[in-house]
Each structure stands twice: as structure tokens, then as C-alpha cells.
Write a protein that holds these residues in place. Structure first.
Motif, mmCIF file in Angstrom:
data_model
loop_
_atom_site.group_PDB
_atom_site.id
_atom_site.type_symbol
_atom_site.label_atom_id
_atom_site.label_comp_id
_atom_site.label_asym_id
_atom_site.label_seq_id
_atom_site.Cartn_x
_atom_site.Cartn_y
_atom_site.Cartn_z
ATOM 1 N N VAL A 38 -122.745 -39.986 15.727
ATOM 2 C CA VAL A 38 -121.295 -40.117 15.637
ATOM 3 C C VAL A 38 -120.737 -39.271 16.769
ATOM 4 O O VAL A 38 -120.889 -38.052 16.770
ATOM 5 C CB VAL A 38 -120.744 -39.631 14.281
ATOM 6 C CG1 VAL A 38 -119.230 -39.729 14.257
ATOM 7 C CG2 VAL A 38 -121.355 -40.405 13.130
ATOM 8 N N GLU A 39 -120.133 -39.933 17.751
ATOM 9 C CA GLU A 39 -119.577 -39.251 18.911
ATOM 10 C C GLU A 39 -118.063 -39.379 18.881
ATOM 11 O O GLU A 39 -117.541 -40.482 18.747
ATOM 12 C CB GLU A 39 -120.100 -39.890 20.209
ATOM 13 C CG GLU A 39 -121.599 -39.939 20.297
ATOM 14 C CD GLU A 39 -122.089 -40.891 21.391
ATOM 15 O OE1 GLU A 39 -123.287 -40.840 21.678
ATOM 16 O OE2 GLU A 39 -121.303 -41.673 21.939
ATOM 17 N N THR A 40 -117.380 -38.247 18.976
ATOM 18 C CA THR A 40 -115.927 -38.326 19.021
ATOM 19 C C THR A 40 -115.482 -38.511 20.458
ATOM 20 O O THR A 40 -116.100 -37.999 21.390
ATOM 21 C CB THR A 40 -115.272 -37.076 18.414
ATOM 22 O OG1 THR A 40 -115.778 -35.919 19.062
ATOM 23 C CG2 THR A 40 -115.538 -36.994 16.927
ATOM 24 N N ILE A 41 -114.421 -39.277 20.610
ATOM 25 C CA ILE A 41 -113.893 -39.617 21.928
ATOM 26 C C ILE A 41 -112.484 -39.060 22.023
ATOM 27 O O ILE A 41 -111.685 -39.215 21.092
ATOM 28 C CB ILE A 41 -113.883 -41.148 22.119
ATOM 29 C CG1 ILE A 41 -115.306 -41.706 21.947
ATOM 30 C CG2 ILE A 41 -113.302 -41.525 23.474
ATOM 31 C CD1 ILE A 41 -115.341 -43.198 21.753
ATOM 32 N N CYS A 46 -105.086 -40.322 18.409
ATOM 33 C CA CYS A 46 -105.804 -40.250 17.144
ATOM 34 C C CYS A 46 -107.247 -39.827 17.416
ATOM 35 O O CYS A 46 -107.643 -39.681 18.561
ATOM 36 C CB CYS A 46 -105.762 -41.588 16.421
ATOM 37 S SG CYS A 46 -106.581 -42.919 17.298
ATOM 38 N N LEU A 47 -108.003 -39.628 16.345
ATOM 39 C CA LEU A 47 -109.416 -39.317 16.489
ATOM 40 C C LEU A 47 -110.195 -40.624 16.512
ATOM 41 O O LEU A 47 -110.084 -41.438 15.588
ATOM 42 C CB LEU A 47 -109.890 -38.442 15.321
ATOM 43 C CG LEU A 47 -111.380 -38.099 15.308
ATOM 44 C CD1 LEU A 47 -111.754 -37.279 16.537
ATOM 45 C CD2 LEU A 47 -111.724 -37.354 14.038
ATOM 46 N N VAL A 48 -110.954 -40.842 17.579
ATOM 47 C CA VAL A 48 -111.803 -42.020 17.691
ATOM 48 C C VAL A 48 -113.246 -41.541 17.605
ATOM 49 O O VAL A 48 -113.647 -40.636 18.334
ATOM 50 C CB VAL A 48 -111.571 -42.777 19.023
ATOM 51 C CG1 VAL A 48 -112.517 -43.965 19.139
ATOM 52 C CG2 VAL A 48 -110.123 -43.216 19.141
ATOM 53 N N ALA A 49 -114.007 -42.152 16.708
ATOM 54 C CA ALA A 49 -115.414 -41.786 16.545
ATOM 55 C C ALA A 49 -116.271 -43.022 16.751
ATOM 56 O O ALA A 49 -116.088 -44.034 16.070
ATOM 57 C CB ALA A 49 -115.650 -41.204 15.163
ATOM 58 N N ARG A 50 -117.173 -42.940 17.706
ATOM 59 C CA ARG A 50 -118.083 -44.048 17.991
ATOM 60 C C ARG A 50 -119.360 -43.827 17.183
ATOM 61 O O ARG A 50 -120.042 -42.823 17.346
ATOM 62 C CB ARG A 50 -118.417 -44.122 19.476
ATOM 63 C CG ARG A 50 -119.303 -45.307 19.823
ATOM 64 C CD ARG A 50 -119.552 -45.424 21.305
ATOM 65 N NE ARG A 50 -118.300 -45.729 21.987
ATOM 66 C CZ ARG A 50 -117.948 -45.198 23.163
ATOM 67 N NH1 ARG A 50 -118.726 -44.332 23.770
ATOM 68 N NH2 ARG A 50 -116.808 -45.534 23.727
ATOM 69 N N VAL A 51 -119.648 -44.767 16.296
ATOM 70 C CA VAL A 51 -120.797 -44.678 15.412
ATOM 71 C C VAL A 51 -121.904 -45.554 15.977
ATOM 72 O O VAL A 51 -121.657 -46.688 16.384
ATOM 73 C CB VAL A 51 -120.419 -45.151 13.984
ATOM 74 C CG1 VAL A 51 -121.613 -45.056 13.053
ATOM 75 C CG2 VAL A 51 -119.240 -44.340 13.454
ATOM 76 N N GLY A 52 -123.130 -45.037 16.017
ATOM 77 C CA GLY A 52 -124.235 -45.807 16.560
ATOM 78 C C GLY A 52 -125.512 -45.639 15.781
ATOM 79 O O GLY A 52 -125.712 -44.628 15.098
ATOM 80 N N VAL A 78 -107.608 -42.015 12.110
ATOM 81 C CA VAL A 78 -109.011 -42.014 12.527
ATOM 82 C C VAL A 78 -109.454 -43.461 12.736
ATOM 83 O O VAL A 78 -109.223 -44.311 11.876
ATOM 84 C CB VAL A 78 -109.923 -41.338 11.481
ATOM 85 C CG1 VAL A 78 -111.386 -41.421 11.896
ATOM 86 C CG2 VAL A 78 -109.512 -39.895 11.242
ATOM 87 N N VAL A 79 -110.073 -43.712 13.886
ATOM 88 C CA VAL A 79 -110.642 -45.030 14.192
ATOM 89 C C VAL A 79 -112.155 -44.869 14.295
ATOM 90 O O VAL A 79 -112.638 -44.045 15.060
ATOM 91 C CB VAL A 79 -110.106 -45.593 15.526
ATOM 92 C CG1 VAL A 79 -110.756 -46.939 15.835
ATOM 93 C CG2 VAL A 79 -108.598 -45.708 15.510
ATOM 94 N N LEU A 80 -112.887 -45.654 13.501
ATOM 95 C CA LEU A 80 -114.339 -45.693 13.633
ATOM 96 C C LEU A 80 -114.704 -46.903 14.481
ATOM 97 O O LEU A 80 -114.452 -48.045 14.092
ATOM 98 C CB LEU A 80 -115.013 -45.814 12.263
ATOM 99 C CG LEU A 80 -114.878 -44.645 11.303
ATOM 100 C CD1 LEU A 80 -115.659 -44.931 10.021
ATOM 101 C CD2 LEU A 80 -115.325 -43.349 11.933
ATOM 102 N N ASP A 81 -115.269 -46.649 15.640
ATOM 103 C CA ASP A 81 -115.740 -47.700 16.546
ATOM 104 C C ASP A 81 -117.183 -48.005 16.155
ATOM 105 O O ASP A 81 -118.073 -47.174 16.354
ATOM 106 C CB ASP A 81 -115.647 -47.191 17.987
ATOM 107 C CG ASP A 81 -116.238 -48.136 19.017
ATOM 108 O OD1 ASP A 81 -116.924 -49.116 18.633
ATOM 109 O OD2 ASP A 81 -116.035 -47.879 20.216
ATOM 110 N N LEU A 82 -117.419 -49.163 15.578
ATOM 111 C CA LEU A 82 -118.750 -49.527 15.083
ATOM 112 C C LEU A 82 -119.523 -50.429 16.051
ATOM 113 O O LEU A 82 -120.503 -51.056 15.667
ATOM 114 C CB LEU A 82 -118.626 -50.213 13.715
ATOM 115 C CG LEU A 82 -117.948 -49.396 12.619
ATOM 116 C CD1 LEU A 82 -117.963 -50.173 11.303
ATOM 117 C CD2 LEU A 82 -118.591 -48.038 12.444
ATOM 118 N N SER A 83 -119.101 -50.467 17.301
ATOM 119 C CA SER A 83 -119.727 -51.372 18.276
ATOM 120 C C SER A 83 -121.212 -51.102 18.480
ATOM 121 O O SER A 83 -121.949 -51.997 18.895
ATOM 122 C CB SER A 83 -118.999 -51.304 19.612
ATOM 123 O OG SER A 83 -119.061 -49.993 20.149
#
Length: 147
Positions: A38-41, A46-52, A78-83
């Protein structure tokens, strides 16, 4: 990325542990499973977190506390980027619903972005799409939240 059906009720889909995604550096017959992350951007809005990685019963001990920690930061949006999620089973879905419930209870708006099509189908089949707001891009998610 190849998405295939898993056995059992609900037909969870993914390219996770049942597939042999072998890299040249991996020993023959060993699958390479991306480490959960989980990487925060940085975003001023807002808080964007890229989940991988895979979101499943194996990675739950890593993901669950990291997702909960995102909420402890006190961000309103909070936005979870699930790409970069390659596989999700019922435990992964439970983690997403858990973090959504916690966010909702604390007044935080949590949305999902860049959700792979197979995971969107899981949301539809299970009814999770009635709770989880999903956007095509992080930018669209931010715009929808008015930030």
C-alpha cells in the motif's frame, strides 16, 4: 494479466496462487506472487493509496492493518487505487468492506478507483457495488468527491 475463475460458490476470479506466473529468475515450477503493498501518493486534495498484489487470506495480515492505518491519518477523503491488485478472494473483499465500514463510521469518505474489471464483477455479484463507490480513474474519484 489473465483473470480466471476459481472454484467454489461465487467463482472468485484472479491470476493469483492457482496460476503459475513464472519469471526467468524463479525456480522451475515456482510461481511468483507480488508482495502486498500500500503506497500513499501525494495529493493536496485527499489521501490516495495505491494497493498492489494479491488481496487474499495469505496477504490479509499485511493488508488489513495497512488499510486501517490509512484511516488513522485523519484525512476526510481517501481514494484506494486498485489498479495493481492482481487477485482478490472473499477475504480480500471482506478487507475492502471492513475499511469502508470503518471509514463510514468515522466520517471519512472512502472510494475506489482503477478497479480491474474482474473485481468489479465480484462487486456486482456480491452486491458490494451497492456500498463501494467505484470510479474509472483517481482523477474522476477526486472530482466526484469535490476535492
Amino acid at each position: 494479466m489473465r483473470w480466471g475463475a476459481r472454484g467454489g460458490v461465487g467463482g472468485w476470479v484472479g491470476s493469483g496462487r492457482d496460476s503459475a506466473a513464472v519469471s526467468p529468475a524463479a525456480p522451475v515450477g515456482k510461481s511468483v506472487v507480488p508482495a502486498p503493498r500500500v503506497e500513499t501518493i501525494a495529493s493536496s486534495r485527499c489521501l490516495v493509496a495505491r494497493v498492489g498484489g494479491d488481496m487474499d487470506y495469505v496477504t490479509a495480515p499485511v493488508f488489513r492493518p495497512r488499510l486501517r492505518e490509512l484511516l488513522s491519518r485523519g484525512e476526510r477523503f481517501v481514494v484506494l487505487d486498485l489498479s495493481r491488485v492482481q487477485f482478490c478472494d472473499s477475504v480480500g473483499l471482506d478487507m475492502l468492506l471492513d475499511v469502508w465500514r470503518r471509514a463510514d463510521g468515522s466520517g471519512t469518505v472512502l472510494v475506489l478507483a482503477c478497479v480491474p474489471q474482474a473485481l468489479r464483477q465480484i462487486f456486482q455479484v456480491t452486491g458490494a457495488d451497492e456500498l463501494l463507490r467505484v470510479y474509472d480513474t483517481v482523477t474522476a474519484a477526486e472530482a466526484a468527491m469535490g476535492v
